[in-house]
Enzyme design. Sequence first.
Site, PDB file in Angstrom:
ATOM      1  CE  LYS A 281      10.429  59.509  49.693  1.00  0.00           C
ATOM      2  NZ  LYS A 281       9.772  60.696  49.171  1.00  0.00           N
TER       3      LYS A 281
ATOM      4  CE  LYS B  94       9.593  60.431  41.458  1.00  0.00           C
ATOM      5  NZ  LYS B  94       9.309  61.698  42.156  1.00  0.00           N
TER       6      LYS B  94
END
Length: 310
Positions: free
Chosen positions: A184, A252
Site C-alpha cells: 500500500k 502519513k
Amino acid sequence: METPYPNPISPGKTRIGWIGIGVMGGAMASRLLSAGYSITVYARSPAKAAALQSQGAHLASSPSEVASHSDVVFTMVGHPSDVRSIVLESQGRGILAGLGPGGVMVDTTTSDPALAREIFAAARAKGCWSVDSPVSGGDIGARDGKLAIFAGGDAGVVDWLSPLYGVMGKVSYMGKAGCGQSCKIANQIVVGANLLGLSEGLVFAERAGLDVRQFMNAVRGGAAGSMVMELFGERMIGRDFRPGGFAEYMVKDMGMGVDFVEENENERGGVPVLPGAALGKQLFVGMVANGDGHLGTQGLITVIERLNGK
C-alpha cells in the site's frame, strides 16, 4: 492452536466486527451488511453508527466487546498509533483482549509494516490470527465494491477470508505479515505522483488557454490516462474537494516510504532513493499547512495553483 479453516465463512454463521466507520470503513461495512452478514461496530462517537444501525448493525461499547462477539474483526482507522491503541493498548479493552482462539483481526488501515508484524506475533501468541490488508480505490471503490486489497499474513487465512474480500473488491496476496502494508505504501507513492502530474497538467492546460475538460477527455485514452484521472479529474475541474481520503493521510502514507529510506540510509545498497515521494510528501504537507488537510487528496491541485499565484 486453532485455525479458522474448518469453519467456512457464510453470511448466516460468520460474525463480523468493524471498528472505524468513516467514509471508507462505513461504506465497506455497509456492503457486508447488505450481503447478509451480522456486524457489530464500535465508534468513539456512537452517533456516527446510526446509518449502519439502521441496516441492522449492533453497537458495542469497546473494541474488546466487538471482538468478543466476532469471528473476524476489521479495522479502518486513521493512523498507526490508532491501530496500536485499538488492537494492543486499550487497557484491556482492545481487540486482542476480546478475540477468542482462532479469531481473525483484519487491519485495512494504511499503517506501518513493522506494526503489522508486531500485531501478527501478538495475535499468534494468543492463538488468533491477524492480516494486514489495506485498500485502494477511494470512496467510490468502497461504495461500489471495487477496491484493490493488498493482503499480508498467513496465505491460508487470506484465502479463508476471500468471501468477505469479494464483497468489497479484489484481494491480492502479497506475502508474510507486513507485506500488505508495504504494497500500500508503494501504491500511495504511485498515486501521489499521478495526483501531482494531473494537477500540473490541468493548471498548465488552463494557463495555455485550453478548455480543461476538453483537454482531459483528449488525453484520458492515451498514456496520460490513469485511474487517478478517472476518480479525481472531474472532481478537480469541478472544485469538488470532498474527501474520499483525507489529504493529511497522504502525508502519513508517503512519509512512511520516505522515512523508510531515511531510517535505512546506511544500507543504501538495498534501499530505494525516492525523490518523487519526498516531493509529493512536502506538497501534501503544504496542503495541511494551508489548513486544507481535511480536503480530499484531489485538493493537491490547490497547492499547484497557489504556487502559480491563483
